[in-house]
Scaffold this active site. Structure first.
Site, PDB file in Angstrom:
ATOM      1  N   SER A   9       0.816  -1.214   0.000  1.00  6.90           N
ATOM      2  CA  SER A   9       0.000   0.000   0.000  1.00  6.90           C
ATOM      3  C   SER A   9       0.846   1.258   0.000  1.00  6.90           C
ATOM      4  O   SER A   9       0.351   2.335  -0.325  1.00  6.90           O
ATOM      5  CB  SER A   9      -0.925   0.016   1.223  1.00  6.90           C
ATOM      6  OG  SER A   9      -0.157   0.012   2.417  1.00  6.90           O
ATOM      7  N   HIS A  18      -2.874  -3.187  -5.499  1.00  6.61           N
ATOM      8  CA  HIS A  18      -3.208  -2.791  -4.134  1.00  6.61           C
ATOM      9  C   HIS A  18      -4.708  -2.935  -3.909  1.00  6.61           C
ATOM     10  O   HIS A  18      -5.512  -2.078  -4.268  1.00  6.61           O
ATOM     11  CB  HIS A  18      -2.768  -1.342  -3.871  1.00  6.61           C
ATOM     12  CG  HIS A  18      -3.150  -0.859  -2.509  1.00  6.61           C
ATOM     13  ND1 HIS A  18      -3.461   0.451  -2.224  1.00  6.61           N
ATOM     14  CD2 HIS A  18      -3.269  -1.531  -1.330  1.00  6.61           C
ATOM     15  CE1 HIS A  18      -3.768   0.572  -0.950  1.00  6.61           C
ATOM     16  NE2 HIS A  18      -3.665  -0.617  -0.388  1.00  6.61           N
ATOM     17  N   GLU A  30      -5.791  -0.454  -6.850  1.00  6.83           N
ATOM     18  CA  GLU A  30      -4.823   0.434  -7.479  1.00  6.83           C
ATOM     19  C   GLU A  30      -3.855  -0.415  -8.293  1.00  6.83           C
ATOM     20  O   GLU A  30      -3.166  -1.284  -7.748  1.00  6.83           O
ATOM     21  CB  GLU A  30      -4.092   1.261  -6.426  1.00  6.83           C
ATOM     22  CG  GLU A  30      -4.978   2.338  -5.811  1.00  6.83           C
ATOM     23  CD  GLU A  30      -4.282   3.156  -4.749  1.00  6.83           C
ATOM     24  OE1 GLU A  30      -4.418   4.395  -4.755  1.00  6.83           O
ATOM     25  OE2 GLU A  30      -3.612   2.556  -3.876  1.00  6.83           O
ATOM     26  N   ASN A  53      -3.605   6.938  -0.751  1.00  8.17           N
ATOM     27  CA  ASN A  53      -2.844   7.344   0.422  1.00  8.17           C
ATOM     28  C   ASN A  53      -2.104   8.660   0.208  1.00  8.17           C
ATOM     29  O   ASN A  53      -1.905   9.436   1.147  1.00  8.17           O
ATOM     30  CB  ASN A  53      -1.858   6.247   0.822  1.00  8.17           C
ATOM     31  CG  ASN A  53      -2.553   5.076   1.492  1.00  8.17           C
ATOM     32  OD1 ASN A  53      -3.714   5.177   1.873  1.00  8.17           O
ATOM     33  ND2 ASN A  53      -1.859   3.967   1.619  1.00  8.17           N
TER      34      ASN A  53
END
Length: 581
Positions: A418, A439, A451, A489
């Site tokens: 991640s 991800h 992702e 993120n």
């Protein structure tokens, strides 16, 4: 409505941007006469065309509305709503002109969201007859508003504005001036970063919006929200914060400035980060700006998937693959862990049947397609192998060294990291062209987003094979290059860091800010509740990685976060965090 504005009098709207046009439509829908004013004749013409279509298609022409480029058209209005750009000089000018044009008993409403209301009320020259209607989101997106009074607003005016808001379909909420102001600052910083991400070519607007909607459960993506609010409104708010605070993070990114100059202002002009039809609705026919690789997937499609790991994420991915009809082999470190993984996956499938997500027959087929073992050689014939072990670079590199030796030539090797570098994790496999990041979001059986991360040497056909694999699983892939944080993120954690930085302000109430973000913007959790849910230790680790990768991006973890983690206040899982559990 006539008992609110006065017999025979109209509601006036000054500024027919996103907010103004939405409010005009809401007033018109009540049958009350409404007068819309904008200094730009092109805007007046465009809004008029849309209103005519609405009259013909929805109301049979019964709505009484008038549009003009002259503010003198508001000479008889009972209530006037000022909805021009979030610029103090522009708003003060309009309010002064309204004082000259409108009768003394006209109530004036300003939609200022980031500017202090008191100075604007004095500019109007009738501080007792002015109140604020703060819309943190456009009415077309979320019909919640806060009526704001100054110390000089008369009770009659405040009550009138509340009644007007309710009559046109707005839900009046009480957030408090400070909390809603902090919420607007926080969200606008996030929007500016999202625009910067697109400007640097990191990801397409569509992928950024999809990632944040599906990955964080937001009602709209950041670029969709900019288009809804209006590029001019967002640019003006950011510039106002920047000039007032001197913080560079608020300086509008050059892309927003260039869009402002070109007149591509979002939904109201039909073109912003996305395209919109003549009625302002998203044009679903618009192709993805990034396009897809020209190279088709090579060889046979993925039929046999390997998963290395036995934790929550590994089990979830294996479950999704098996229920999608793919032969799936999960490899654990020991026989006991392999058995535990099989038991946990079966229990999850039982719950899925009970909740109606899958049929009993599909559960049986999934269990038949799944094998859980402790021998890595079982992965030798897989088409795709997904590593899903602890988020530790050295552990992952050790796994890929073994996968490189075991897996067949041409097999695709993927990591679920991640926040680590995909290239760094997968390098020991010595297959740079056949590796990528996948991800998945937790819980993998439920969350739709994946992702899809391209390392520098990932072959185009491998990326496309990853996209097709996600489609087989019923997942939505978003593409991005191999940089720390990927999309979600990289946008989420600076936003959370900004919230923590705001906690230094004595005027900030943590609970009030969470409430303002949740109710004002429709987010499922406020930033402090979300930090506690993620875990403060996890948040600290991710911010440290982002800061190492992007030292100039303002991702350095705040001291308060380190102090809380050192004290064992890790959030919900520890029963202690930023809020009481």
């Amino acid at each position: 409505m006539q008992d609110i504005v006065g017999p025979g009098r109209a509601v006036g709207i000054v500024g027919l941007g996103t907010v103004g046009e939405a409010l005009l439509n809401m007033v018109a829908a009540t049958g009350c006469p409404v007068v819309g004013v904008d200094h730009d004749p092109d805007v007046v013409a465009r809004v008029g065309q849309r209103l005519k279509r609405k009259d013909t298609g929805e109301t049979g022409g019964s709505v009484s509305w008038t549009l003009s480029a002259e503010i003198t058209a508001l000479a008889d209005a009972g209530v006037v709503v000022e909805a021009v750009a979030e610029d103090p000089a522009a708003k003060r000018d309009v309010l002064r002109r309204l004082r000259q044009v409108c009768p003394p008993d006209t109530a004036i409403v300003t939609t200022a969201s980031s500017l202090p209301l008191f100075p604007l009320s004095t500019a109007a020259g009738r501080p007792d007859r002015i109140a604020g209607l703060r819309l943190l989101r456009p009415p077309a997106v979320g019909r919640r508003a806060e009526v704001v009074r100054t110390s000089l607003t008369s009770d009659e005016t405040g009550d009138l504005v509340e009644r007007l808001a309710t009559a046109i379909g707005l839900e009046c909420v009480v957030l408090g001036h400070r909390a809603s102001g902090f919420a607007a600052r926080l969200v606008h910083l996030y929007l500016n970063r999202a625009a910067a991400m697109v400007a640097e070519g990191f990801a397409s607007p569509r992928d950024v919006d999809t990632a944040m909607r599906l990955g964080c459960g937001l009602p709209s993506g950041p670029l969709e929200l900019i288009d809804e609010l209006g590029v001019d409104e967002v640019h003006s708010c950011l510039e106002s914060h920047w000039k007032r605070t001197g913080e560079e993070a608020f300086r509008p990114v050059p892309l927003l400035t260039s869009m402002l100059r070109r007149g591509t202002l979002g939904r109201k002009t039909g073109q912003g980060f996305h395209r919109y039809d003549d009625q302002g609705l998203p044009d679903e026919r618009t192709p993805d700006e990034r396009g897809r690789p020209d190279s088709p997937a090579s060889g046979e499609p993925v039929r046999h998937v390997g998963v290395f790991g036995s934790g929550t994420m590994a089990r979830g991915i294996a479950e999704v693959c098996a229920t999608s009809g793919l032969r799936t082999t999960l490899v654990a470190r020991s026989t006991d862990k392999a058995r535990s993984a099989a038991t946990a996956i079966e229990a999850s499938l039982v719950k899925a049947v009970r909740r109606g997500r899958i049929t009993p027959a599909r559960k049986r087929d999934a269990l038949a397609a799944l094998a859980t073992v402790d021998d890595i050689s079982a992965l030798s014939g897989c088409d795709l192998v997904i590593e899903a072990v602890a988020e530790d670079l050295q552990i992952k590199r050790g796994v890929f060294a073994r996968l490189g030796a075991v897996c067949r030539p041409g097999a695709i090797l993927a990591t679920t990291t991640s926040s680590l570098s995909v290239a760094a994790c997968t390098a020991p496999a010595n297959r740079p062209g056949e590796t990528l990041g996948l991800h998945f979001f937790n819980p993998a059986p439920v969350m739709k987003l994946v992702e899809l991360v391209r390392a520098p040497d990932t072959a185009a056909h491998v990326t496309e094979a990853g996209r097709e694999f996600c489609a087989v699983l019923g997942k939505v892939p978003v593409a991005c290059p191999d940089r720390a944080g990927f999309i979600v993120n990289r946008l989420l954690f600076p936003y959370l860091k900004d919230a923590l930085r705001l906690s230094d302000d004595a005027a900030l109430d943590v609970v009030a800010l969470d409430t303002a973000v949740e109710r004002g913007f429709g987010y499922p959790m406020g930033p402090f509740t979300l930090l506690d849910a993620i875990g403060l230790d996890v948040s600290l680790a991710i911010l440290e990685r982002l800061h190492a990768e992007f030292p100039e991006a303002g991702c350095e973890p705040p001291a308060v976060l380190r102090e809380l983690v050192d004290e064992g206040c890790l959030g919900r899982k520890a029963g202690r965090g930023l809020r009481r559990a």
